[in-house]
Scaffold this active site. Structure first.
Site, short mmCIF file in Angstrom:
data_model
loop_
_atom_site.label_atom_id
_atom_site.label_comp_id
_atom_site.label_asym_id
_atom_site.label_seq_id
_atom_site.Cartn_x
_atom_site.Cartn_y
_atom_site.Cartn_z
N HIS A 21 7.46 -3.64 -12.49
CA HIS A 21 6.37 -4.45 -11.91
C HIS A 21 5.14 -4.39 -12.83
O HIS A 21 4.49 -5.40 -13.07
CB HIS A 21 6.01 -3.92 -10.53
CG HIS A 21 7.11 -4.07 -9.52
ND1 HIS A 21 6.94 -4.74 -8.32
CD2 HIS A 21 8.39 -3.67 -9.52
CE1 HIS A 21 8.08 -4.71 -7.64
NE2 HIS A 21 8.96 -4.06 -8.34
N ASP A 120 0.70 -7.54 -6.25
CA ASP A 120 2.15 -7.52 -6.12
C ASP A 120 2.54 -8.08 -4.75
O ASP A 120 1.96 -7.69 -3.74
CB ASP A 120 2.65 -6.08 -6.28
CG ASP A 120 4.06 -6.04 -6.80
OD1 ASP A 120 4.95 -6.57 -6.10
OD2 ASP A 120 4.28 -5.50 -7.89
N THR A 142 7.44 -10.03 -8.66
CA THR A 142 7.95 -9.85 -10.02
C THR A 142 9.48 -9.94 -10.13
O THR A 142 10.01 -9.87 -11.23
CB THR A 142 7.47 -8.49 -10.59
OG1 THR A 142 7.96 -7.45 -9.74
CG2 THR A 142 5.97 -8.40 -10.67
N HIS A 372 21.66 -3.04 -15.71
CA HIS A 372 21.65 -2.89 -14.25
C HIS A 372 21.14 -4.17 -13.57
O HIS A 372 21.01 -4.21 -12.35
CB HIS A 372 20.77 -1.70 -13.85
CG HIS A 372 19.31 -1.95 -14.06
ND1 HIS A 372 18.78 -2.47 -15.22
CD2 HIS A 372 18.23 -1.79 -13.24
CE1 HIS A 372 17.46 -2.59 -15.11
NE2 HIS A 372 17.11 -2.19 -13.92
N TRP A 375 15.21 -7.52 -13.07
CA TRP A 375 14.81 -8.89 -13.40
C TRP A 375 14.18 -8.99 -14.80
O TRP A 375 14.44 -9.94 -15.54
CB TRP A 375 13.89 -9.47 -12.34
CG TRP A 375 13.65 -10.94 -12.54
CD1 TRP A 375 12.45 -11.57 -12.70
CD2 TRP A 375 14.66 -11.98 -12.64
NE1 TRP A 375 12.64 -12.93 -12.89
CE2 TRP A 375 13.98 -13.20 -12.86
CE3 TRP A 375 16.05 -11.99 -12.58
CZ2 TRP A 375 14.65 -14.42 -13.00
CZ3 TRP A 375 16.72 -13.21 -12.73
CH2 TRP A 375 16.02 -14.39 -12.93
N GLU A 380 14.71 -10.81 -20.35
CA GLU A 380 14.61 -10.45 -21.77
C GLU A 380 15.93 -10.77 -22.48
O GLU A 380 15.94 -11.27 -23.61
CB GLU A 380 14.24 -8.96 -21.90
CG GLU A 380 12.80 -8.68 -21.47
CD GLU A 380 12.52 -7.22 -21.08
OE1 GLU A 380 13.36 -6.34 -21.37
OE2 GLU A 380 11.46 -6.96 -20.47
N ALA A 395 18.18 -3.23 -4.86
CA ALA A 395 17.18 -4.30 -4.70
C ALA A 395 17.77 -5.65 -5.12
O ALA A 395 18.88 -6.01 -4.71
CB ALA A 395 15.92 -3.95 -5.46
N ASP A 396 17.02 -6.41 -5.97
CA ASP A 396 17.46 -7.77 -6.32
C ASP A 396 18.63 -7.79 -7.30
O ASP A 396 19.20 -8.85 -7.57
CB ASP A 396 16.28 -8.55 -6.93
CG ASP A 396 15.72 -7.89 -8.19
OD1 ASP A 396 15.77 -6.66 -8.29
OD2 ASP A 396 15.23 -8.62 -9.07
N1 UDP Z 1 12.61 -0.88 -20.74
C1 UDP Z 1 12.17 -0.43 -21.97
N2 UDP Z 1 12.89 0.54 -22.58
C2 UDP Z 1 14.02 1.08 -22.06
C3 UDP Z 1 14.46 0.61 -20.80
C4 UDP Z 1 13.73 -0.38 -20.18
O1 UDP Z 1 11.16 -0.90 -22.49
O2 UDP Z 1 14.60 1.96 -22.69
C5 UDP Z 1 11.82 -1.94 -20.07
C6 UDP Z 1 12.54 -3.25 -20.06
O3 UDP Z 1 12.26 -3.95 -21.25
C7 UDP Z 1 12.02 -3.91 -18.82
C8 UDP Z 1 11.64 -2.76 -17.91
O4 UDP Z 1 11.64 -1.59 -18.71
O5 UDP Z 1 10.87 -4.69 -19.12
C9 UDP Z 1 12.62 -2.53 -16.78
O6 UDP Z 1 12.41 -3.50 -15.82
P1 UDP Z 1 13.59 -4.16 -15.00
O7 UDP Z 1 12.99 -5.17 -14.10
O8 UDP Z 1 14.64 -4.66 -15.90
O9 UDP Z 1 14.23 -2.97 -14.19
P2 UDP Z 1 13.62 -1.79 -13.27
O10 UDP Z 1 13.25 -0.70 -14.20
O11 UDP Z 1 12.44 -2.35 -12.51
O12 UDP Z 1 14.78 -1.42 -12.40
#
Ligand code: UDP
Length: 480
Positions: A21, A120, A142, A372, A375, A380, A395-396
């Site tokens: 987020h 948020d 987000t 996983h 979002w 990305e 979650a989503d």
């Molecule tokens: N991310 C990162 N390095 C890592 C793992 C994740 O910078 O080694 C960043 C990734 O680029 C993304 C965020 O952490 O922007 C993870 O957000 P996401 O919504 O994919 O998953 P969440 O962590 O919320 O489950």
């Protein structure tokens, strides 16, 4: 067009304090700052400390004269969430910031008008504060539009008798408009799996989602060519939506326009990025590496870790794997390594605790992403044209992964399994068997993502409209 020079608009940005987020809110912050809008970014004390330790955010944002961090009170505890229950604790503790937020708006309002709040879309108390103080609140959800719509339709799903779930997780879900043909029970966001509809996480997210209608507008980090049909459903309930994603891609366009690419070369991470993996990638052939990361919150058991490990090694493909500290449970006794595992990893694998993910996904050596389905990670990957193997946890992620496989044809969904043979096969399918098929759809969707944020693209126009609307609110507030 509003006169910006006299008193710029000032926006208070209040993200839910977890990495995913915060990331998208940071991207939006930077885009607003680049347009001359002043931003105050609310952050917990713990996260601020971690940002200072692990990133260059302070030097990065000091270049924007109107930017500042505002610390939340200590009562808001959010450091490193490791489960949905911990997220619920954060949610509860965030509510203690209500009085603080009200006081902040009144205090700031005396010297520097707050034009609007961007909060948020899981914090309805910010809507209450906005209504009490007369400051408009724009909600920023987000996650994906498809998950938002699923939560929004939860009452219909319950009325149709499709939730609580029956035993067969492959039963179709037909009560969500626009998704009738392809959703199964297992594809609904994880909170729908609750046997008891009073389960607090389910109730929380559904209640919060319904509150969105009270917001001045809704921002979604998505783009029309990706989620257009779901967005048209949401618009029947929420008329003002700014679809401005993929947010990180705007900054890439900006970086290309700037001679110094400071916009791109920095991190918002709560963990220290290990850049040695980029050096490792430099030595790998084109599209030869599977990048593996389960984001910032997911945890795996030791047993699951070993299944992934064997599956990856047995596939024979190279892999770069992010294993966050504390992300593996029941590790007492350490890891058991077979000789094959050790040798396969030494020969073809590289592991880090945290990676510069955007840069990794953009690297020419990356051929696939075992994700996983968070979002941000999904967007990305889409933007870089990298096909995915989706292993959603919560979650989503469950619905995102269904869209990745079934609607966008960008990869494979292996949800609800965790078996080395399945993982090995999925890697082989992604990297060789169905490689061409995925390459075509991934390339097409990446082109659409890039088109969306370039000049004239829908997300770029919507971002410009959001900025202009904030500036108009600023003028209106000053003449009120
Ligand atoms: N991310 C990162 N390095 C890592 C793992 C994740 O910078 O080694 C960043 C990734 O680029 C993304 C965020 O952490 O922007 C993870 O957000 P996401 O919504 O994919 O998953 P969440 O962590 O919320 O489950």
């Amino acid at each position: 067009m509003a006169d910006l020079t006299s008193s710029p608009a000032h926006v208070l940005i209040f993200p839910f304090p977890v990495q995913g987020h915060m990331n998208s809110m940071f991207k939006l912050t930077e885009l607003l700052c680049l347009s001359g809008i002043h931003v105050t970014y609310l952050v917990t004390v713990q996260n601020h400390t971690r940002l200072l330790q692990n990133t260059d955010v302070v030097s990065k944002y000091t270049k924007y004269p109107g930017f500042c961090f505002q610390m939340l009170p200590e009562s808001v505890s959010a450091g490193n969430a490791l489960s949905i229950d911990m997220i619920l604790n954060y949610y509860e503790s965030l509510k203690t910031a209500k009085t603080f937020l009200r006081d902040l708006l009144i205090r700031e309002g005396k010297t520097k008008t707050v034009t609007c709040l961007i909060t948020d879309g899981l914090m309805k108390f910010t809507l209450d504060v906005g209504e009490e103080t007369g400051v408009p609140v724009i909600y920023f959800r987000t996650a994906s539009a498809c998950s938002f719509w699923a939560y929004f339709c939860a009452d219909r799903v319950i009325e149709a008798g499709e939730c609580p779930f029956k035993d067969d997780m492959d039963l179709p879900i037909r009560s969500i408009p626009g998704m009738e043909g392809f959703l199964r029970q297992r594809d609904l966001p994880s909170m729908f799996r609750a046997h008891d509809l009073n389960y607090s996480a389910f109730k929380m997210v559904v209640t919060e989602t319904h509150q969105t209608v009270r917001a001045h507008a809704l921002i979604l980090n998505t783009f029309e060519d990706l989620e257009g049909s779901t967005l048209s459903q949401i618009r029947t309930q929420i008329p003002t939506i700014y679809t401005i994603g993929p947010l990180h891609a705007h900054l890439r366009v900006q970086a290309q326009l700037e001679t110094t690419s400071s916009v791109l070369a920095s991190s918002n991470s709560l963990w220290k990025e290990d850049r040695s993996c980029i050096k490792w990638l430099e030595d790998q052939p084109l599209k030869s590496v599977v990048y593996v990361s389960f984001g910032s919150l997911a945890i795996v058991t030791k047993e699951q870790l070993m299944e992934f490990w064997h599956g990856l090694v047995n596939s024979g493909y190279r892999f770069l794997w992010v294993i966050r500290p504390d992300s593996v449970t029941d590790m007492e006794g350490g890891r058991e390594f077979s000789v094959e595992l050790e040798e396969g990893t030494k020969a073809r694998g590289y592991m880090v605790k945290w990676a510069p993910q955007e840069e990794v996904l953009a690297h020419p050596a990356i051929g696939g992403f075992l994700t996983h389905s968070g979002w941000n990670s999904t967007l990305e990957s889409i933007h870089e044209g990298v096909p995915m193997i989706c292993w959603p946890q919560s979650a989503d992620q469950q619905i995102n992964s269904r869209f990745v496989e079934e609607i966008w044809k960008l990869g494979l969904d292996i949800k609800d399994t965790c078996n080395r043979v399945i993982i090995e096969k999925a890697v082989r399918d992604l990297m060789e068997g169905r490689k061409e098929e995925f390459a075509i759809s991934a390339k097409e969707m990446a082109a659409l993502a890039r088109k969306a944020v370039n000049d004239g693209g829908a997300s770029r126009c919507n971002l410009n409209k959001l900025i202009e609307d904030i500036q108009l609110m600023n003028v209106a507030a000053r003449h009120a």
